[in-house]
Design a protein around this motif. Structure first.
Motif, mmCIF file in Angstrom:
data_model
loop_
_atom_site.group_PDB
_atom_site.id
_atom_site.type_symbol
_atom_site.label_atom_id
_atom_site.label_comp_id
_atom_site.label_asym_id
_atom_site.label_seq_id
_atom_site.Cartn_x
_atom_site.Cartn_y
_atom_site.Cartn_z
ATOM 1 N N LYS A 161 0.819 -1.202 0.000
ATOM 2 C CA LYS A 161 0.000 0.000 0.000
ATOM 3 C C LYS A 161 0.853 1.251 0.000
ATOM 4 O O LYS A 161 0.561 2.212 -0.691
ATOM 5 N N HIS A 162 1.920 1.224 0.795
ATOM 6 C CA HIS A 162 2.824 2.376 0.819
ATOM 7 C C HIS A 162 3.351 2.673 -0.569
ATOM 8 O O HIS A 162 3.354 3.809 -1.042
ATOM 9 N N VAL A 163 3.803 1.600 -1.216
ATOM 10 C CA VAL A 163 4.396 1.782 -2.541
ATOM 11 C C VAL A 163 3.364 2.326 -3.526
ATOM 12 O O VAL A 163 3.623 3.246 -4.298
ATOM 13 N N ILE A 164 2.187 1.736 -3.451
ATOM 14 C CA ILE A 164 1.139 2.214 -4.366
ATOM 15 C C ILE A 164 0.843 3.680 -4.119
ATOM 16 O O ILE A 164 0.694 4.464 -5.061
ATOM 17 N N ILE A 165 0.767 4.052 -2.864
ATOM 18 C CA ILE A 165 0.483 5.450 -2.568
ATOM 19 C C ILE A 165 1.601 6.336 -3.082
ATOM 20 O O ILE A 165 1.356 7.422 -3.646
ATOM 21 N N ALA A 166 2.837 5.883 -2.895
ATOM 22 C CA ALA A 166 3.959 6.681 -3.392
ATOM 23 C C ALA A 166 3.849 6.857 -4.906
ATOM 24 O O ALA A 166 4.036 7.959 -5.437
ATOM 25 N N LEU A 217 1.118 6.608 -6.768
ATOM 26 C CA LEU A 217 -0.037 7.464 -7.076
ATOM 27 C C LEU A 217 0.290 8.923 -6.816
ATOM 28 O O LEU A 217 -0.127 9.814 -7.567
ATOM 29 N N SER A 218 1.030 9.182 -5.755
ATOM 30 C CA SER A 218 1.427 10.570 -5.481
ATOM 31 C C SER A 218 2.260 11.112 -6.623
ATOM 32 O O SER A 218 2.100 12.261 -7.040
ATOM 33 N N ALA A 257 2.083 10.160 -9.690
ATOM 34 C CA ALA A 257 1.159 10.426 -10.793
ATOM 35 C C ALA A 257 0.385 11.708 -10.560
ATOM 36 O O ALA A 257 0.144 12.503 -11.474
ATOM 37 N N PHE A 258 0.014 11.953 -9.320
ATOM 38 C CA PHE A 258 -0.689 13.187 -8.954
ATOM 39 C C PHE A 258 0.176 14.396 -9.259
ATOM 40 O O PHE A 258 -0.275 15.383 -9.855
ATOM 41 N N ILE A 259 1.445 14.313 -8.868
ATOM 42 C CA ILE A 259 2.334 15.443 -9.119
ATOM 43 C C ILE A 259 2.477 15.662 -10.616
ATOM 44 O O ILE A 259 2.483 16.801 -11.090
ATOM 45 N N SER A 271 0.281 15.063 -12.901
ATOM 46 C CA SER A 271 -0.904 15.748 -13.433
ATOM 47 C C SER A 271 -0.931 17.205 -12.994
ATOM 48 O O SER A 271 -1.378 18.069 -13.739
ATOM 49 N N LEU A 272 -0.407 17.515 -11.830
ATOM 50 C CA LEU A 272 -0.344 18.914 -11.399
ATOM 51 C C LEU A 272 0.656 19.693 -12.248
ATOM 52 O O LEU A 272 0.450 20.865 -12.562
ATOM 53 N N ILE A 273 1.744 19.029 -12.623
ATOM 54 C CA ILE A 273 2.701 19.687 -13.520
ATOM 55 C C ILE A 273 2.027 20.010 -14.846
ATOM 56 O O ILE A 273 2.220 21.090 -15.407
ATOM 57 N N SER A 317 9.401 2.078 2.265
ATOM 58 C CA SER A 317 8.132 2.341 1.600
ATOM 59 C C SER A 317 7.353 3.418 2.330
ATOM 60 O O SER A 317 6.706 4.263 1.703
ATOM 61 N N ALA A 373 8.863 6.708 1.360
ATOM 62 C CA ALA A 373 8.462 7.036 -0.008
ATOM 63 C C ALA A 373 7.027 7.527 -0.031
ATOM 64 O O ALA A 373 6.692 8.518 -0.697
ATOM 65 N N MET A 374 6.184 6.849 0.695
ATOM 66 C CA MET A 374 4.776 7.238 0.721
ATOM 67 C C MET A 374 4.613 8.635 1.302
ATOM 68 O O MET A 374 3.914 9.477 0.739
ATOM 69 N N GLY A 388 5.876 11.247 -1.016
ATOM 70 C CA GLY A 388 4.953 11.405 -2.132
ATOM 71 C C GLY A 388 3.719 12.192 -1.756
ATOM 72 O O GLY A 388 3.304 13.117 -2.459
ATOM 73 N N MET A 429 -0.618 25.613 -5.418
ATOM 74 C CA MET A 429 -1.430 26.142 -6.518
ATOM 75 C C MET A 429 -2.642 26.893 -5.978
ATOM 76 O O MET A 429 -2.999 27.960 -6.480
ATOM 77 N N LEU A 489 -4.906 3.773 4.558
ATOM 78 C CA LEU A 489 -4.087 3.809 3.358
ATOM 79 C C LEU A 489 -4.921 3.551 2.119
ATOM 80 O O LEU A 489 -4.715 4.169 1.075
ATOM 81 N N MET A 547 -5.282 6.021 -0.996
ATOM 82 C CA MET A 547 -5.124 5.662 -2.402
ATOM 83 C C MET A 547 -6.304 6.178 -3.209
ATOM 84 O O MET A 547 -6.149 6.745 -4.281
ATOM 85 N N LEU A 553 -6.008 9.860 -3.754
ATOM 86 C CA LEU A 553 -5.056 10.247 -4.787
ATOM 87 C C LEU A 553 -5.602 9.950 -6.179
ATOM 88 O O LEU A 553 -5.480 10.760 -7.098
ATOM 89 N N ILE A 560 -6.170 12.625 -9.200
ATOM 90 C CA ILE A 560 -5.639 12.489 -10.557
ATOM 91 C C ILE A 560 -6.775 12.563 -11.576
ATOM 92 O O ILE A 560 -6.672 13.237 -12.600
ATOM 93 N N CYS A 581 -7.861 16.152 -11.850
ATOM 94 C CA CYS A 581 -6.920 16.950 -12.644
ATOM 95 C C CYS A 581 -7.106 16.663 -14.117
ATOM 96 O O CYS A 581 -7.161 17.583 -14.938
#
Lengths: 548, 187, 349
Positions: A6-11, A13-14, A16-18, A20-22, B25, B28-29, B32, B43, C237, C241, C244, C248, C251
């Motif tokens: 889950k941590h990795v997925i959130i990282a 996704l974050s 990907a979020f950044i 899209s913000l770019i 992890s 990283a989370m 992120g 923004m 978590l 997810m 997020l 996305i 956006c």
């Protein structure tokens, strides 16, 4: 799914979020750039002009809306900056707390636009008002109207017409292009112009007696006489001594350079049977290209430089005034700087000009050299620098050869002979000093003022129909079928009336003219026996004619 | 799937906090999340920050001949602020001219020029400035706040000033009211 | 740290154990399935709406003369204004869509049954409030569709027997749309309805905590393994997810389909094609099929039936003896809902 996953997925996704913000940021930057490029045209009303705009927004919204679309409005140049008058200006008056004048002259524009005004004042445009002393003017004032008012013929139902203003034709016709002489009404019923005020170098009147006679309305406003105002003729003669009107080309109140770049603008005046420059342009390939490619010509560019901002087609402004790549993009407000022949007079003259910009008429070469300030070659080079943005040097030189030959042909075959015929008639007093009272005067006028002039213009701007059918053909027709026969008739009538020497003088001039080789086709062949072949000489090979 | 899950705790989870947060992890989370939502928050902040930069524009003041050496004129900006424009050099570059705001940098009152004393004077708290706009006495002197200078430029012999144009006090094109709304009734 | 904790405990007498007890609810295993996370989605989007809404409110002016221009300023000039406005608009759509999906999940899993009838009604109230928020929000734009949509809606409420006329007059602040109408819509949209929604959400979640989540046995689960997992950090978590992913999606939607400016409201001219927002297509179509009074009253009955469904379901189960009867009714209702919505979407009139 484990926590670690889950941590990795959130990282991820974050991330990907950044991303899209770019993308959002990138879009915002693009939007801002586009907005800047569009150029927010915000009209700013300067403090002094705010009450003007408030009131006139209701009473004459067109003026305010036009002004708001101008560059003046963006830079905070409002009503008072142009219309403000100083105490002592003859046409100044108090208007809701500000001393203003209605008419804005080049002196006013020149406070900020110095170079343009100086060039303009030196040009022939500014002197267009000189027509008021010319032949054309006589036509409009006297032949078409009357210099003094006259009584009506019979009543006009529905109107009370007591006097007829015979100056109407010149006021609405000639003066609207050439410019009027601005006149104020006087208390004694006369008119006051700069001839009465004698303005000094500062534009203020020196003749206070005339100032005292200015008739004013109840609110103190001096009254502009209807014969001279409204008028934006380019050679307007203003009360402050300045010549011209900038609004002739830069129409108020948006003073649009975009409009001034288009042939329709010049075409208000430069058209018609006697100088159809607009029609000639439209016939020419230049005009054909312009009409098709107008949308690509970047007319709204700040600097409109041929070869840099556009190349599709030239307009009047392109050749005669605008800047091009070869002259450093420099605009001139004196079109005369690029003209090598003046085709206005009956006989075209070479544009060697003196310091005042007048054509040097002196024939003695030594004296000429002293007087000449700018040669016709210099002017032609200035024009050629425009042409070679699109055409090769050889092309341009060959064109000029064609043009020179054409003008000289007209000059020598018809213009000078015609002048000679008219001169001898005048000398011999076979026609009255009064212009336009005899048919031959009209005939001659048509030949040089209308047909001959448009032939030359047609040649100068590559319009073959105007050069030939609408031009030289009609010139020839006029000359052979009317000028010559009419002159001979006058001579005949003179002889009948007992004035043989005059008749003889006229006939001699005509016969000498028609004996010249170029006219021999006309008369000489009539003198030959009937069995003679029409063509007397073998045709001339073309290569001989091509010798420069 | 369920082996590495944390078992149901009697109270808050028994795993020490540190290992959760310091695991790769986890870091990283956290990074992120902070980066992502932080960018978003930035923004939003930009949205809220008023776009003052576009509110200024270059405006015509006068021809440079109209202002002689040693002379000054009052330029009233479209927003109604009086700006004193003076010529101090004989040259024709923008350094020879000076544009001073008449708004006192202390608390915003309007200063006026006192010719005989050769000074700008603010009546609110007795602030005094010299002809260059430098503070001489009063609260502006104490905090060393001179009168604001406005940027000037010269183009083709014409003097331009960069002044605010879009405030409520100033009328511009963008402020036109929609048709049908009652006007102020100003004659 | 100990001293600080003691200082805090003296003023806020809640121990960490009590806090954990309150927040760290045991989440049944079936909630690991995404279908069951549809409740958190509208909640997250609601937070997005509050944040973007507050920011938009810094520029919006609720006056008939300046509303449109203020929105134009947001869309065309304010930095990221177009983005925020588009997010607000798309989050509204997604929120309502997610709510409907969540309700369908609850419905088809029968989670409204005794003793959770009250929570079902709270949820229905949330749905109504959200739909009304969406409606009032769009009315604030003062575009053609805003003005005429508001006029039509007010006239529909007028058709409600007994209270209709009063409701219409309170909504519009007069007999018909006037200069004060926008202020009322604004205060509804920005204060009354969000406040109501927040209160209802608190009650909704409190009810869930009180009753616990209905447990399902999942064959996939190992028989002796734990039947629950922790809200914190596991489910949290998951919710992060989802959050997020929603950001996305928002956006993407905001940049590819940004909110535009429709034509400004013209009280003198009704546009040819007039439609409410998509979430009202079903009722709009219903209105066109029947006479005004029938449509209004029947809609009232349907909504009432939806509110009272836990009891109606009980009744139906007793009458028909079929435990799954609601599922069949639900399938029919879903098809009807989708059908009417799509019908309205594809036709002009």
């Amino acid at each position: 799914m484990s926590l670690r996953t889950k941590h990795v997925i959130i990282a991820l996704l974050s991330a990907a979020f950044i991303v899209s913000l770019i993308f959002v940021q990138w879009m915002e930057v693009a939007r801002k750039q586009q907005e800047a490029g569009i150029g927010k045209h915000v009209a700013v009303i300067p403090a002094n002009s705010q009450s003007c705009v408030e009131c006139h927004q209701k009473s004459s919204p067109g003026i305010i809306d036009h002004w708001k679309g101008s560059t003046h409005a963006v830079k905070g140049v409002g009503c008072t900056e142009c219309h403000v008058a100083e105490k002592g200006d003859v046409d100044g008056f108090d208007h809701y707390g500000t001393h203003i004048a209605t008419v804005v002259t080049p002196r006013d524009c020149g406070r900020c636009h110095k170079t343009e005004t100086q060039e303009f004042i030196a040009s022939h445009h500014a002197r267009a008002g000189n027509i008021l002393a010319s032949l054309d003017n006589f036509l409009a004032e006297t032949v078409e109207g009357s210099r003094v008012p006259f009584n009506p013929h019979s009543p006009t139902p529905g109107r009370d017409v007591t006097l007829v203003n015979g100056m109407a034709s010149v006021d609405t016709g000639c003066k609207q292009c050439h410019g009027s002489k601005i006149a104020l009404e006087a208390t004694d019923g006369s008119l006051l112009t700069l001839d009465d005020f004698h303005p000094g170098a500062d534009g203020k009147p020196t003749n206070q007696a005339a100032v005292a006679k200015i008739k004013k309305a109840d609110n103190g406003r001096p009254l502009l006489h209807a014969s001279s105002w409204p008028n934006t003729g380019i050679g307007r003669i203003n009360l402050d001594g300045s010549l011209g009107s900038c609004s002739a080309c830069h129409s108020r109140h948006d003073f649009s350079p975009r409009r001034a770049r288009q042939p329709e603008n010049c075409g208000k005046c430069h058209l018609g049977p006697d100088h159809p420059q607009k029609e000639i342009f439209e016939e020419s390939k230049h005009g054909v290209a312009y009409r098709d490619l107008l949308g690509h010509m970047n007319l709204d560019a700040h600097k409109w430089v041929l070869g840099v901002d556009y190349t599709q087609a030239p307009t009047c402004a392109t050749c005669h005034m605008s800047g091009n790549k070869n002259n450093g993009g420099k605009v001139t407000h004196d079109p005369g700087q690029r003209i090598s022949w003046t085709n206005r007079p009956p006989v075209s003259m070479v544009m060697d000009t003196d310091k005042q910009g007048e054509v040097v008429k002196e024939t003695d070469p030594a004296k000429r050299a002293e007087l000449i300030h700018s040669t016709w070659q210099e002017k032609r080079t200035a024009m050629t620098n425009v042409c070679i943005n699109c055409h090769t040097e050889n092309y341009v030189q060959a064109f000029y050869k064609q043009y020179d030959d054409f003008v000289i042909n007209y000059n020598e075959k018809f213009a000078k002979p015609g002048q000679k015929v008219m001169a001898v008639l005048k000398e011999q007093k076979l026609i009255t000093p009064q212009e336009f009272d005899e048919e031959i005067e009209w005939t001659w006028f048509y030949l040089w003022h209308h047909e001959g002039r448009r032939a030359r213009h047609g040649a100068s701007m590559m319009a073959p129909d105007y050069a030939h059918w609408h031009g030289m053909y009609e010139v020839a027709d006029r000359f052979y079928m009317q000028v010559i026969p009419q002159a001979r008739e006058i001579a005949h009538a003179a002889e009948e009336a007992g004035n043989a020497p005059a008749a003889e003088a006229v006939r001699k001039v005509i016969d000498e003219l028609l004996a010249r080789p170029e006219h021999q086709w006309y008369e000489e062949q009539k003198k030959q026996p009937k069995t003679a072949v029409l063509r007397q000489k073998p045709p001339v090979p073309i290569q001989d004619v091509a010798q420069p | 799937m369920s082996e590495s899950e944390t078992p149901l705790p009697p109270s808050f989870d028994t795993q020490p906090r540190r290992s959760f947060l310091t695991s790769a992890s986890g870091i990283a989370m956290s990074v992120g999340l902070v980066a992502g939502y932080g960018t978003f928050a930035t923004m939003l902040g930009r949205f809220v920050y008023p776009t003052a930069a576009q509110n200024r524009s270059w405006l015509f003041v006068c021809t440079i001949e109209a202002l002689a050496l040693g002379e000054a004129l009052d330029f009233i900006s479209p927003a109604g602020v009086k700006i004193v424009v003076a010529r101090q050099g004989a040259g024709t570059s923008s350094e020879d001219f000076l544009a001073l705001s008449s708004v006192c940098p202390h608390l915003g009152c309007r200063v006026h020029w006192e010719g005989p004393q050769d000074r700008f004077f603010c009546p609110c708290h007795n602030g005094v400035f010299d002809r260059q706009g430098n503070p001489i006495s009063g609260p502006p002197r104490a905090s060393n706040q001179p009168l604001t200078r406005f940027p000037l430029k010269i183009e083709a012999g014409l003097l331009f000033i960069e002044a605010p144009v879009t405030t409520l006090a100033c009328r511009t094109d963008a402020g036109a009211s929609p048709p049908g709304t009652p006007t102020d009734g100003v004659a | 740290m100990g001293r600080f904790t003691a200082w805090l405990y003296e003023r806020i007498p809640v121990s960490s154990e009590q806090l954990a007890e309150l927040t760290n609810e045991p989440v049944p295993n079936h909630l690991k399935r995404w279908w069951f996370c549809l409740g958190g989605t509208p909640a997250y989007l609601f937070v997005v709406q509050i944040v973007t809404g507050i920011l938009l409110a810094m520029y919006y002016q609720p006056s008939a003369t300046t509303a449109y221009e203020s929105i134009r300023y947001i869309t065309e000039e304010a930095t990221f204004g177009w983005f925020l406005r588009s997010m607000h608009k798309w989050a509204a759509t997604l929120m309502i869509a997610a709510m409907v999906l969540h309700q369908m999940r609850v419905y088809f899993t029968g989670a409204y049954r005794q003793p959770r009838e009250l929570n079902w009604m709270i949820g229905m109230a949330l749905l109504m409030a959200t739909l009304l928020t969406g409606f009032t929000g769009y009315s604030l734009a003062f575009e053609q569709l805003s003005y005429w949509g508001a006029t039509v809606a007010a006239n529909i409420s007028d058709a409600v027997p007994l209270v209709g006329t009063t409701a219409k007059q309170i909504l519009l602040g007069g007999e018909e749309y006037n200069e004060r109408t926008l202020s009322r819509f604004y205060i509804l949209h920005a204060a009354i309805l969000p406040g109501t929604i927040i209160l209802l959400v608190i009650c909704h979640i409190a009810q869930i905590r009180m009753h616990g989540v209905t447990e399902f046995s999942d064959p996939a689960d190992p028989p002796k393994g734990p039947k629950h997992f922790n809200f914190f950090p596991d489910h949290m978590l998951t919710e992060l997810m989802i959050g997020l992913v929603l950001m996305i999606i928002l956006c993407a939607l905001s940049t590819v389909f940004p909110a535009m400016m429709g034509p400004k409201a013209n009280p003198l001219q009704t546009p040819d094609i007039i439609k409410p927002e998509w979430f009202f297509y079903v009722s709009f179509r219903w209105l066109k099929l029947f006479s005004l009074s029938f449509a209004v009253i029947s809609t009232g009955f349907i909504v009432a039936a939806m509110f009272l469904w836990p009891w109606i379901d009980k009744l139906l189960r007793r009458i028909t003896g079929n435990e799954e009867i609601s599922v069949y009714v639900g399938i029919v209702a879903t098809f009807l809902l989708i059908g009417l919505t799509v019908w309205e979407a594809v036709v002009a009139h």
